[in-house]
Enzyme design. Structure first.
Site, PDB file in Angstrom:
ATOM      1  N   SER A  52       3.936  -7.053 -14.235  1.00 27.71           N
ATOM      2  CA  SER A  52       3.317  -7.769 -13.827  1.00 27.71           C
ATOM      3  C   SER A  52       2.261  -8.304 -13.424  1.00 27.71           C
ATOM      4  O   SER A  52       2.690  -7.377 -11.714  1.00 27.71           O
ATOM      5  CB  SER A  52       4.476  -8.897 -13.306  1.00 27.71           C
ATOM      6  OG  SER A  52       5.066  -9.471 -12.593  1.00 27.71           O
ATOM      7  N   ARG A  53       1.621  -9.186 -13.114  1.00 27.42           N
ATOM      8  CA  ARG A  53       0.477  -8.722 -12.831  1.00 27.42           C
ATOM      9  C   ARG A  53       0.269  -9.909 -10.941  1.00 27.42           C
ATOM     10  O   ARG A  53      -0.426  -9.954  -9.995  1.00 27.42           O
ATOM     11  CB  ARG A  53      -1.102  -9.683 -13.321  1.00 27.42           C
ATOM     12  CG  ARG A  53      -1.779  -8.671 -13.861  1.00 27.42           C
ATOM     13  CD  ARG A  53      -2.736  -8.671 -14.904  1.00 27.42           C
ATOM     14  NE  ARG A  53      -2.802  -8.156 -15.855  1.00 27.42           N
ATOM     15  CZ  ARG A  53      -2.579  -8.376 -17.538  1.00 27.42           C
ATOM     16  NH1 ARG A  53      -1.912 -10.026 -17.957  1.00 27.42           N
ATOM     17  NH2 ARG A  53      -1.979  -7.514 -18.002  1.00 27.42           N
ATOM     18  N   ILE A  54       1.687 -10.433 -11.186  1.00 29.33           N
ATOM     19  CA  ILE A  54       2.002 -11.640 -10.169  1.00 29.33           C
ATOM     20  C   ILE A  54       2.339 -10.562  -8.463  1.00 29.33           C
ATOM     21  O   ILE A  54       2.179 -10.319  -7.648  1.00 29.33           O
ATOM     22  CB  ILE A  54       2.874 -12.567 -10.154  1.00 29.33           C
ATOM     23  CG1 ILE A  54       2.682 -13.512 -10.988  1.00 29.33           C
ATOM     24  CG2 ILE A  54       3.643 -13.135  -8.750  1.00 29.33           C
ATOM     25  CD1 ILE A  54       1.086 -14.092 -10.809  1.00 29.33           C
TER      26      ILE A  54
END
Ligand code: ATP
Ligand code: MG
Length: 494
Positions: free
Chosen positions: A355-357
């Site tokens: 998850s790039r967040i």
């Protein structure tokens, strides 16, 4: 642009008439309608059918037919008003199942009172209307919330083979939004009607249908409807986002959406690209994905989170995914067929999922207990691989294996049993304290099942403090440590 533009669409009142000249598998060629626009809704008079303008030249207009196409005849008249396509949207759509033109298809009240119209092909909010994502969308799945956290406003792809639990994962995320002020839209594209009925039943049983809109375009519906469904779902959720609330949209699935678009494009004689998908399939999906996000305070602070689902063939994540959805999303949850068959469910591959967040959306307590999980799990998997060739175990390795086994047991979770954040924090805190690997497998199951109930009975204040502060203070930790020992003695799980 203000937040209430969604409620005001001024049609320019031009009504034109055309005639059906040719009809081929869901696509009508129409003569007339000289001032039609792309994406306009047209009506087949007398039949009550609708169509969507998708192509035109000086002589004719091509339109997808929405709804039953069997009674369309040559010479049928078609009327069009010059307005872009919009569907009715609003609060009363919650708890309802609608088709791709916004009409109810369940057995409840056939007239739904709308709060306005939502543009089906609405442009995504601009960069200045957005703010960074900072709040977590709790899915209730331990692996996701702890290791691959999703933020409200994020787009996270769910990717995996057939029958590996993709739909289940997304449905559980919807079920977990109960009392969390997130309104959901579930979009069913190209699947069996019977499977959809089961899903609706599951949502209903879990009390999740009350805050969910189901947009259904099953395989039995027209190709045009299957093409439209995800845009209509986005328009439904946009109503909630632009009125300042958080929405979650599940697209199940975009592989079938790409198939249907390929079919329609080939019939329209557009030039095919790789694997016969038209080139603009990229544009189509990326435009849809862009609509997700978190709006700034001026725009009402609403958000829209997307969980698009896509299918792989025999686990090949590098295979051609029709529109490269991996690059259009902020991360992917890779579901592995082999893990599923080994019994590790939900079968999320922690090595390939991201998850790039990231952890910045997590509460302090959840972040603290999950910071080493990915590494712990990767080490365990690596050891398991090495164990195939080595038989003698050192005590250190045996300990690591026990720890890894305990972790995978904690991460296994039944379908439709979302775990609340506090319970997750407590289970993972116990793992971090290295006290779960000494339990027998049954003991560990008893711990995961009953510890919350025990804490609620014996230490409700500690749970309350944890829920309020969302941090593991020294005091809370001490109380939990005592509680664990008492619990082990009482339940005789050691
Ligand atoms: P399809 O490719 O057909 O859309 P899918 O990947 O969406 O399939 P699901 O329909 O969600 O997969 O699940 C397939 C089967 O696996 C179902 O019978 C479901 O009950 C079971 N299943 C999914 N997740 C779990 C889980 N966590 N625990 C136990 N069983 C599960
Ligand atoms: Mg599915």
């Amino acid at each position: 642009m203000t937040k209430d533009t969604i409620l005001k669409i001024e049609p320019f009142e031009i009504k034109e008439v055309g005639v059906v000249k040719e009809f081929k598998r869901g696509i009508a060629r129409i003569e007339g309608l000289p001032s039609c626009i792309y994406g306009q809704l047209i009506e087949f008079e007398d039949l009550g059918r609708k169509g969507l303008v998708v192509d035109f030249n000086e002589k004719e207009v091509m339109a997808f037919i929405l709804g039953d196409e069997r009674d369309i005849k040559l010479g049928s008249t078609v009327t069009g008003r010059n307005e872009v396509f919009s569907v009715p949207v609003g609060e009363n759509f919650l708890g309802r199942v609608i088709n791709a033109v916004g009409e109810p298809i369940d057995d409840k009240n056939p007239n739904i009172k709308n709060n306005g119209q939502g543009l089906v092909f609405r442009k995504a909010p601009g960069i200045l209307d957005r703010i960074p994502i900072s709040e977590q969308l709790h899915t209730g799945t331990k692996i996701l919330d702890a290791v691959i956290p999703i933020g409200r406003g994020q787009r996270e792809l769910v990717i995996g083979d057939r029958q590996t639990g993709k739909t289940t994962l997304a449905i559980d995320a919807i079920i977990n939004q109960k009392d969390k002020n997130v309104l959901c839209v579930y979009c069913w594209i190209g699947g069996a009607h019977s499977s959809l009925l089961k899903i609706i039943h599951t949502l209903e049983e879990a009390g999740a249908l009350d805050y969910t809109v189901v947009v259904a375009a099953p395989a039995s519906s027209s190709a045009g409807e299957q093409y439209l469904a995800p845009y209509v779902a986005a328009a439904m959720a946009e109503y909630f986002m632009y009125s300042g609330r958080d929405a979650l949209v599940v697209f199940d699935d975009l592989t079938k959406h790409a198939w249907i678009y390929r079919e329609l494009s080939l019939l329209l004689e557009r030039s095919p690209g790789r694997e016969a998908y038209p080139g603009d399939i990229f544009y189509l999906h990326s435009q849809l994905m862009e609509r997700a996000g978190r709006l700034n305070a001026e725009m009402g602070s609403g958000s829209m989170t997307f969980l698009p689902i896509t299918e792989t063939l025999q686990g090949d994540i590098t295979g051609y995914i029709q529109s490269n959805l991996v690059s259009m999303t902020d991360g992917q949850i890779y579901i592995s067929g082999s893990l599923f068959h080994e019994g590790f469910k939900p079968a999320i591959d922690l090595g390939l999922s991201v998850s790039r967040i990231g952890s910045k959306v997590q509460s302090e307590a959840l972040r603290e207990v999950s910071d080493t999980l990915r590494l712990d799990y990767a080490q365990y998997k690596e050891l398991m691989r090495l164990m195939r060739v080595k038989t003698k175990l050192s005590t250190e390795i045996a300990e690591k294996l026990r720890r890894g086994e305990a972790l995978s047991r904690i991460l296994i979770q039944d379908a439709h049993h979302p775990v609340p954040e506090i319970a997750m924090i407590i289970q993972l805190y116990a793992f971090k304290r290295k006290i779960l690997e000494i339990l027998s497998p049954e003991g560990l199951n008893v711990f995961c099942r009953d510890i919350m109930e025990y804490l609620e009975e014996t230490r409700p204040q500690v749970l309350q403090n944890l829920a309020n502060q969302k941090t593991l203070s020294a005091e809370i930790k001490q109380e939990l440590d005592h509680a664990f020992v008492e619990f082990f003695r009482k339940k005789k799980v050691l």
